[in-house]
Design an enzyme around this catalytic site. Structure first.
Site, PDB file in Angstrom:
ATOM      1  N   GLU A 279       0.816  -1.211   0.000  1.00 25.53           N
ATOM      2  CA  GLU A 279       0.000   0.000   0.000  1.00 25.53           C
ATOM      3  C   GLU A 279       0.852   1.264   0.000  1.00 25.53           C
ATOM      4  O   GLU A 279       1.965   1.281   0.536  1.00 25.53           O
ATOM      5  CB  GLU A 279      -0.913   0.004   1.235  1.00 25.53           C
ATOM      6  CG  GLU A 279      -1.878  -1.161   1.231  1.00 25.53           C
ATOM      7  CD  GLU A 279      -2.536  -1.415   2.571  1.00 25.53           C
ATOM      8  OE1 GLU A 279      -3.638  -1.982   2.579  1.00 25.53           O
ATOM      9  OE2 GLU A 279      -1.943  -1.061   3.614  1.00 25.53           O
ATOM     10  N   GLU A 477     -11.487  -3.605  -2.335  1.00 24.60           N
ATOM     11  CA  GLU A 477     -11.129  -4.899  -1.751  1.00 24.60           C
ATOM     12  C   GLU A 477     -11.745  -4.974  -0.365  1.00 24.60           C
ATOM     13  O   GLU A 477     -11.992  -3.950   0.261  1.00 24.60           O
ATOM     14  CB  GLU A 477      -9.607  -5.052  -1.610  1.00 24.60           C
ATOM     15  CG  GLU A 477      -8.843  -5.124  -2.902  1.00 24.60           C
ATOM     16  CD  GLU A 477      -7.342  -5.301  -2.675  1.00 24.60           C
ATOM     17  OE1 GLU A 477      -6.942  -5.476  -1.498  1.00 24.60           O
ATOM     18  OE2 GLU A 477      -6.594  -5.271  -3.656  1.00 24.60           O
TER      19      GLU A 477
END
EC number: 3.2.1.2
Length: 575
Positions: A279, A477
């Protein structure tokens, strides 16, 4: 990939960065707060810096995460008498992110196990893998997401790439007609929620970090984090003569050259890892060795010598050289809550002062610049290859209801009650035609600890508005494994992007959803039936008027017919 409780990031809205080559000066251009504009809608604009300037800082309080994907959404067939469903779904290249003609549904991808390729560069549990992928294809999923680990492929020596198991795995996906989201995983696996295996960084990288510990992210107490190379060293030739950004670019170029025959047909998306758990964020809430526990505020990660050098230069440019020696040391400890600290507290907190704005602007801009550098490389490498680039942003929803949004700030997202930290990220992604991939889509506000003012639904809504304003596609997600209808319904709701500010009702949906993750639990009869119904409902889109009961009846029949295949997958994965 992101496995944490749910992470998201934000960033500052400073001077826009020009796409292309970054310069050292770009890291230091921090203008006074009066020179920057406040963020767009939905944020309080009555901002006034107040409270005591925390400089010098107080002692810490110790306390207890296509250019055109034209082929990403092909028709799938359900056999054995259930009929054939033809749906053409595509990622949108630009414009209003995720907007489709007529609400054509959201394609579902499924994350593969973290250890799909072994440390010996072979496919792990080959028989189980084949049976599982066949089951997923039969259920109508669009494709799979695969971590392509830096620590596996370039493990032995710089510039030597072993694609071993990935060659076999991607060919299997092609044979079965599954599309692939390939994640360029430049981080270590292990240390986050759901990390069932450990895959370190390449050995030669680890050796360099051992020689120069400042290549690792560092907190104010000197604790090093080895999940990902510190962005402070991005442009320095510290890895056997190459910069970290050059290493990432060379890896992506080698991937492109090796899998050129699959790009655009089987491989439809390249997700570029930019930090821990893949991320774009700082490793502010590390779970290794119990350092951080949910819902702690985390800690700033800018105390390696390279980052501190940048902070010093930024402070001198700003005209406050005394602010350049350290970050705020009155920001508490990893497991404090905002009101435990001087820096993050509601009234008179340092975050809302001139010093706080200076530091948070610099800290978040460093993260934005990091993303810009890597995206510039990725865009040039995969240009005209028929794939879309995406970046994952963490869903940090805890303490979202506070004024300071402390956990988002320590992660590098300058998002507060008075400032939108996600619009600058969306704008940066828009400059490179990249997809904004966000986690915690499955969560509801009331499911989370309310004393920690968690608000995942409000956070997702803010991010959706930011991507709408920046005209960047939004994908989602789930942050944690969920198999229940309640979570599925929330994903369906969130992926429809029903926003009041939705451009006069124009249809807009997420461009894709990736389900975490393929494992034995997914193939248990009850879970599998619910998952099949969920995939069908996602594929039908927002304009479908069929009731859930009708879809579930179809799914039950499907599960019965395909039971032998699913049982084989479940047993094979278990063993």
């Amino acid at each position: 990939m992101a496995l944490n409780l749910s992470h998201q990031l934000g960033v500052l809205a400073g001077t826009p960065i020009k796409s292309g080559e970054m310069t050292d000066s770009s890291l230091l251009s921090i203008s006074p707060p009066s020179a920057r504009m406040m963020t767009p809608k939905a944020m309080n604009r009555n901002y006034k810096a107040h409270g005591t300037d925390p400089s010098p800082p107080m002692s810490p309080i110790l306390g207890a995460t296509r250019a055109d994907l034209s082929v990403a959404c092909k028709a799938f067939a359900v056999e054995n008498g259930i009929g054939t469903i033809e749906e053409q779904r595509t990622y949108r290249e630009g414009g209003i992110g995720g907007k489709k003609e007529g609400g054509g549904g959201v394609p579902v991808f499924v994350m593969m196990p973290l250890d799909s390729v072994t440390m010996g560069n072979t496919v792990n549990r080959r028989k189980a893998m084949k049976a599982s992928l066949q089951a997923l294809k039969s259920a109508g999923v669009e494709g799979i997401m695969i971590d392509v680990w830096w620590g596996l492929v370039e493990k032995e020596s710089p510039g030597t790439y072993n694609w071993g198991g990935y060659n076999e795995l991607l060919e299997l996906a092609k044979k079965l007609g599954l599309k692939v989201q390939a994640v360029m995983s430049f981080h270590q696996c292990g240390g986050n929620v759901g990390d069932s295996v450990t895959i370190p960084l390449p050995q030669w990288v680890v050796e360099e970090v051992d020689k120069d510990p400042d290549l690792a992210y560092t907190d104010q107490w000197g604790r090093r984090n080895h999940e990902y190379i510190s962005l402070g060293a991005d442009t320095l030739p510290v890895l056997k003569g190459r910069t970290p950004v050059q290493c990432y670019a060379d890896f992506m170029r080698a991937f492109r050259d090796n899998f050129k025959h699959l790009l655009g047909e089987t491989i439809v998306e390249i997700q570029v890892g930019m930090g821990p758990a893949g991320e774009l964020r700082y490793p502010s809430y590390p779970e290794q060795e119990g350092t951080w526990k949910f819902p702690g505020i985390g800690a700033f990660q800018c105390y390696d010598k390279y980052s501190l050098s940048s902070l010093k230069a930024a402070a001198e440019t700003y005209g406050k050289p005394e602010w350049g020696s350290t970050g705020p040391t009155d920001a508490g400890h990893y497991n404090n809550w905002p009101e435990d600290t001087q820096f993050f507290k509601k009234e008179g907190g340092g975050w809302n002062s001139e010093y706080g704005d200076f530091f948070l602007s610099w800290y978040s801009q460093m993260l934005l610049d990091h993303g810009e550098r890597i995206l510039s490389s990725a865009k040039s490498i995969f240009e005209n290859m028929g794939v879309k680039i995406s970046v994952k942003i963490a869903g940090i929803h805890w303490h979202y209801g506070t004024r300071s949004h402390a956990p988002e700030l320590t992660a590098g997202y300058y998002n507060t009650r008075f400032r939108d930290g996600y619009l600058p990220i969306a704008q940066m992604l828009a400059r490179h035609n990249a997809i904004f991939n966000f986690t915690c889509i499955e969560m509801r506000d009331h499911e989370q600890p309310q004393d920690a003012l968690c608000a995942p639904e409000k956070l997702v809504n803010q991010v959706a508005l930011a991507t709408l304003a920046a005209e960047v596609p939004l994908a989602g997600e789930n942050a944690l494994p969920r198999y229940d209808d309640y979570a599925h319904e929330q994903i369906l709701k969130a992926s429809a992007l029903n926003l009041d500010q939705n451009n006069e009702g124009e249809p807009r949906e997420m461009c894709a959803f990736t389900y975490l993750r393929m494992n034995p639990e997914l193939f248990q009869a009850d879970n599998w039936g619910k998952f099949v119904a969920f995939v069908k409902k996602m594929g039908e889109g927002r304009d479908s008027h069929r009731c859930r009961e009708e879809v579930e009846r179809e799914a039950e029949h499907f599960v019965h017919v395909t039971q032998p295949l699913v049982q084989e997958a479940a047993v094979a994965l278990t063993h």
